[in-house]
Scaffold this active site. Structure first.
Site, PDB file in Angstrom:
ATOM      1  N   HIS A 430       0.756  -1.261   0.062  1.00  0.00           N
ATOM      2  CA  HIS A 430       0.045  -0.083  -0.015  1.00  0.00           C
ATOM      3  C   HIS A 430       0.790   1.409  -0.197  1.00  0.00           C
ATOM      4  O   HIS A 430       1.745   1.679   0.952  1.00  0.00           O
ATOM      5  CB  HIS A 430      -0.886   0.088   1.130  1.00  0.00           C
ATOM      6  CG  HIS A 430      -1.867  -1.192   1.259  1.00  0.00           C
ATOM      7  ND1 HIS A 430      -2.491  -1.506   2.388  1.00  0.00           N
ATOM      8  CD2 HIS A 430      -2.317  -1.876   0.564  1.00  0.00           C
ATOM      9  CE1 HIS A 430      -2.963  -2.743   2.338  1.00  0.00           C
ATOM     10  NE2 HIS A 430      -3.123  -2.831   0.887  1.00  0.00           N
TER      11      HIS A 430
HETATM   12  C1  LIG Z   1       0.161  -7.708  -4.198  1.00  0.00           C
HETATM   13  C2  LIG Z   1      -0.681  -6.770  -4.018  1.00  0.00           C
HETATM   14  C3  LIG Z   1      -2.211  -6.760  -2.895  1.00  0.00           C
HETATM   15  C4  LIG Z   1      -2.885  -5.763  -2.907  1.00  0.00           C
HETATM   16  N1  LIG Z   1      -4.079  -5.990  -2.346  1.00  0.00           N
HETATM   17  C5  LIG Z   1      -4.903  -4.971  -2.406  1.00  0.00           C
HETATM   18  C6  LIG Z   1      -6.402  -5.276  -1.761  1.00  0.00           C
HETATM   19  O1  LIG Z   1      -6.589  -6.163  -1.495  1.00  0.00           O
HETATM   20  N2  LIG Z   1      -7.055  -4.098  -1.873  1.00  0.00           N
HETATM   21  C7  LIG Z   1      -6.548  -2.872  -2.059  1.00  0.00           C
HETATM   22  O2  LIG Z   1      -7.527  -1.969  -1.828  1.00  0.00           O
HETATM   23  N3  LIG Z   1      -5.453  -2.672  -2.608  1.00  0.00           N
HETATM   24  C8  LIG Z   1      -4.773  -3.423  -2.624  1.00  0.00           C
HETATM   25  N4  LIG Z   1      -3.487  -3.505  -3.220  1.00  0.00           N
HETATM   26  C9  LIG Z   1      -3.204  -2.207  -3.354  1.00  0.00           C
HETATM   27  C10 LIG Z   1      -3.679  -1.614  -4.701  1.00  0.00           C
HETATM   28  O3  LIG Z   1      -3.724  -2.589  -5.626  1.00  0.00           O
HETATM   29  C11 LIG Z   1      -3.174  -0.405  -5.169  1.00  0.00           C
HETATM   30  O4  LIG Z   1      -3.036   0.756  -4.178  1.00  0.00           O
HETATM   31  C12 LIG Z   1      -3.726   0.382  -6.396  1.00  0.00           C
HETATM   32  O5  LIG Z   1      -3.774  -0.446  -7.497  1.00  0.00           O
HETATM   33  C13 LIG Z   1      -2.698   1.781  -6.917  1.00  0.00           C
HETATM   34  O6  LIG Z   1      -3.853   2.200  -7.965  1.00  0.00           O
HETATM   35  P1  LIG Z   1      -2.851   3.388  -8.817  1.00  0.00           P
HETATM   36  O7  LIG Z   1      -3.894   3.807  -9.655  1.00  0.00           O
HETATM   37  O8  LIG Z   1      -2.457   4.311  -7.955  1.00  0.00           O
HETATM   38  O9  LIG Z   1      -1.650   2.719  -9.553  1.00  0.00           O
HETATM   39  P2  LIG Z   1      -1.586   1.401 -10.082  1.00  0.00           P
HETATM   40  O10 LIG Z   1      -2.631   0.455  -9.769  1.00  0.00           O
HETATM   41  O11 LIG Z   1      -0.210   0.769  -9.736  1.00  0.00           O
HETATM   42  O12 LIG Z   1      -1.417   1.652 -11.576  1.00  0.00           O
HETATM   43  C14 LIG Z   1      -0.561   2.426 -12.415  1.00  0.00           C
HETATM   44  C15 LIG Z   1      -0.066   2.273 -13.491  1.00  0.00           C
HETATM   45  O13 LIG Z   1       0.734   2.981 -14.190  1.00  0.00           O
HETATM   46  C16 LIG Z   1       1.711   2.196 -14.888  1.00  0.00           C
HETATM   47  N5  LIG Z   1       2.663   3.297 -15.324  1.00  0.00           N
HETATM   48  C17 LIG Z   1       3.691   3.928 -14.272  1.00  0.00           C
HETATM   49  N6  LIG Z   1       4.662   4.672 -14.736  1.00  0.00           N
HETATM   50  C18 LIG Z   1       4.131   4.724 -16.160  1.00  0.00           C
HETATM   51  C19 LIG Z   1       4.642   5.331 -17.151  1.00  0.00           C
HETATM   52  N7  LIG Z   1       5.564   6.408 -16.865  1.00  0.00           N
HETATM   53  N8  LIG Z   1       4.019   5.352 -18.571  1.00  0.00           N
HETATM   54  C20 LIG Z   1       3.070   4.609 -18.688  1.00  0.00           C
HETATM   55  N9  LIG Z   1       2.493   3.815 -17.661  1.00  0.00           N
HETATM   56  C21 LIG Z   1       3.153   3.783 -16.479  1.00  0.00           C
HETATM   57  C22 LIG Z   1       2.210   0.921 -13.885  1.00  0.00           C
HETATM   58  O14 LIG Z   1       2.534   0.088 -14.962  1.00  0.00           O
HETATM   59  C23 LIG Z   1       0.812   0.540 -13.741  1.00  0.00           C
HETATM   60  O15 LIG Z   1       0.059  -0.425 -14.396  1.00  0.00           O
HETATM   61  C24 LIG Z   1      -2.544  -4.516  -3.377  1.00  0.00           C
HETATM   62  C25 LIG Z   1      -1.352  -4.183  -4.156  1.00  0.00           C
HETATM   63  C26 LIG Z   1      -0.539  -5.515  -4.269  1.00  0.00           C
HETATM   64  C27 LIG Z   1       0.790  -5.221  -5.223  1.00  0.00           C
END
Ligand SMILES: Cc1cc2nc3c(=O)[nH]c(=O)nc-3n(C[C@H](O)[C@H](O)[C@H](O)COP(=O)(O)OP(=O)(O)OC[C@H]3O[C@@H](n4cnc5c(N)ncnc54)[C@H](O)[C@@H]3O)c2cc1C
Length: 491
Positions: A430
């Protein structure tokens, strides 16, 4: 197909560019495509929807996890962290637990960061929209011993226990959440909002990394990106866009802003939930690898501490043994009788993200605050008590060089003397708050509506905008805040 096909021209134009396709980016795509905008989404990782996910966990680490899961926030006590890198981001590899931030924490954000019009009431419609998008619901039917053990432990100790909602529609319990979901039962972004947005005309380019944003005269005009075309060749792309949403997650959103010359207060306030695990050996067969992740949580100590269960597979168990092989090797035949649980802390430690010239990945540093150590110790103490209350015969804390405990009293005594800081294997899944939103300009690089200060047309909508640690799993809050940001931008 989402891979870029080289045209020789290698310029793309759109109305709205979304960088990153995780929880935040997908919510923005939902709003923008519903409004009829011409939207281009660019994602660094591969597109592996549920009918194409890898069959083996090591392949998933390679293709869906950033750096195969080998990422660490450096500091006096390093914290290993994990992120998704694929279409759908972290939602593809997470365990899909869907929790709203407690009201008092949302209220706290409004005050601490001076966020306009943010309250539990004003956020509710966005949480509701996120919940509907991912079909957040309780799982019915028998949940399996890993879940029941945690519930029974909480009940025996007289502690509050909560059943967890998940983003799932017809989860059949394959227990392959960490490798995508082969049945599509998990309602990740590649099973929900991304196909919806594609049907409305979204253009998605996977395996394409935005290197930097183009900013002219205080306005964003697009981005420079590097794609892999369908032949695997690297192609430099110039993208023109009227508006850009950076949704690259709590580590890579600040990294991209920094690479683009936007520096003020960016990447200086990373927060995370440091987590400590315990591996418990029971007399009974738990068979954790054949059951869903524990779908109960001990909430007695929330929001400071949450106790939950980790997903178990043979590989994950093997890594748990390898953490301290000398002491844990005898457990190798006990796999069916073991299960792993964790205590996650709403710590006050702060981290920072820096970009280094020539390095693909940013440098992430994090330092626990002095008061976080007793908090983690309280969490571990409660976790170990719960394990013994559930019938564990031996409990190994997430430290190196530890022979395990056989009773709660001796564990408590040792924990009361403080955690062994140099030996603790802390981790987190997280991450947030690296670009917090709010009107406190000194701390907030984006305003209350996700607009990057000083750059017209540029927005942030992902985990990095959450003002502070939510104390619960963050996906629901990320989606809610991204919906709020996109709706406001579309007005
Ligand atoms: C193993 C695991 C289990 C988890 N379990 C839970 C759960 O049960 N419940 C929950 O609420 N949360 C959980 N989380 C956390 C949750 O998945 C994340 O907090 C959430 O997905 C983050 O969302 P986001 O949009 O901030 O970023 P992300 O979902 O990380 O998306 C960001 C995306 O941007 C892409 N990216 C980065 N830089 C660039 C760039 N320069 N150009 C193009 N693309 C780029 C990345 O590749 C990624 O796909 C878990 C996380 C993990 C790793």
């Amino acid at each position: 197909l989402s891979r870029y096909t080289a045209t020789g021209d290698d310029r793309l134009e759109c109305d709205v560019l979304i960088v990153g396709s995780g929880a935040g980016g997908s919510a923005v795509a939902d709003v923008m495509t519903a409004a009829g905008r011409d939207v281009l989404m660019v994602e660094e990782g591969a597109y592996l929807p549920h009918d194409r996910v890898p069959e083996q966990l090591p392949d998933a680490f390679l293709n869906m996890w950033r750096c195969s899961g080998l990422t660490v926030a450096l500091g006096p006590a390093p914290v290993a962290y994990a992120e998704g890198r694929c279409v759908g981001g972290g939602t593809e590899i997470n365990t899909a637990i869907f929790q709203r931030a407690p009201d008092e924490i949302v209220e706290g954000w409004r005050q601490s960061h001076r966020v306009d019009d943010l309250s539990p009431l004003s956020l509710k419609p966005y949480y509701d929209r996120a919940a509907a998008a991912v079909s957040a619901r309780l799982t019915t039917g028998p949940l399996g011993r890993p879940s029941d053990l945690l519930r029974e432990a909480g009940e025996r100790l007289g502690w509050k226990v909560e059943a967890l909602r998940r983003s799932q529609r017809h989860c059949v319990g394959t227990n392959l959440c960490l490798a995508g979901c082969p049945t599509g039962g998990k309602q990740s972004m590649s099973s929900t909002l991304i196909p919806l947005a594609l049907a409305r005309g979204l253009r998605l380019v996977s395996q394409c990394r935005v290197d930097r944003l183009e900013i002219r005269s205080g306005r964003v005009s697009g981005a420079r990106a590097t794609a892999r075309d369908i032949t695997g060749r690297r192609v430099r792309l110039a993208i023109r866009a009227r508006a850009v949403f950076v949704c690259a997650g709590a580590i890579h959103t600040p990294a991209l802003l920094l690479r683009s010359g936007i520096k003020r207060a960016v990447g200086r306030s990373l927060r995370l939930h440091p987590t400590v695990k315990a591996l418990a050996r029971f007399d009974e067969t738990v068979d954790a690898a054949s059951h869903r992740v524990a779908l109960y949580s001990i909430t007695e100590f929330m929001p400071a501490i949450r106790i939950g269960g980790s997903l178990t597979t043979p590989g994950v168990f093997g890594m748990g043994l390898a953490e301290d092989w000398e002491n844990r090797r005898d457990l190798i035949d006990d796999f069916p009788r073991t299960a792993t649980y964790y205590a996650m802390a709403r710590a006050e430690g702060v981290g920072r993200i820096d970009v280094l010239p020539g390095a693909h990945e940013p440098l992430v540093r994090y330092r626990l605050k002095e008061s976080d150590w007793p908090l983690l110790a309280t969490g571990l103490d409660a976790l170990v008590k719960a394990m013994f209350a559930a019938g564990a015969r031996r409990v190994f804390p997430g430290f190196r060089q530890h022979a395990g405990w056989t009773d709660a009293a001796s564990a408590s005594q040792e924990i009361a003397r403080g955690l062994p800081r140099k030996l603790a294997n802390l981790f987190t899944i997280h991450l947030f708050s690296s670009c917090p939103m709010g009107e406190d300009e000194a701390r907030c690089p984006i305003d209350s509506w996700g607009r990057v200060r000083g750059v017209e047309g540029l927005h942030v909508a992902d985990g990095s905008m959450i003002p502070d640690a939510p104390g619960v799993n963050p996906q629901a809050t990320i989606m809610a805040l991204a919906y709020r940001t996109a709706e406001h931008a579309g007005r």
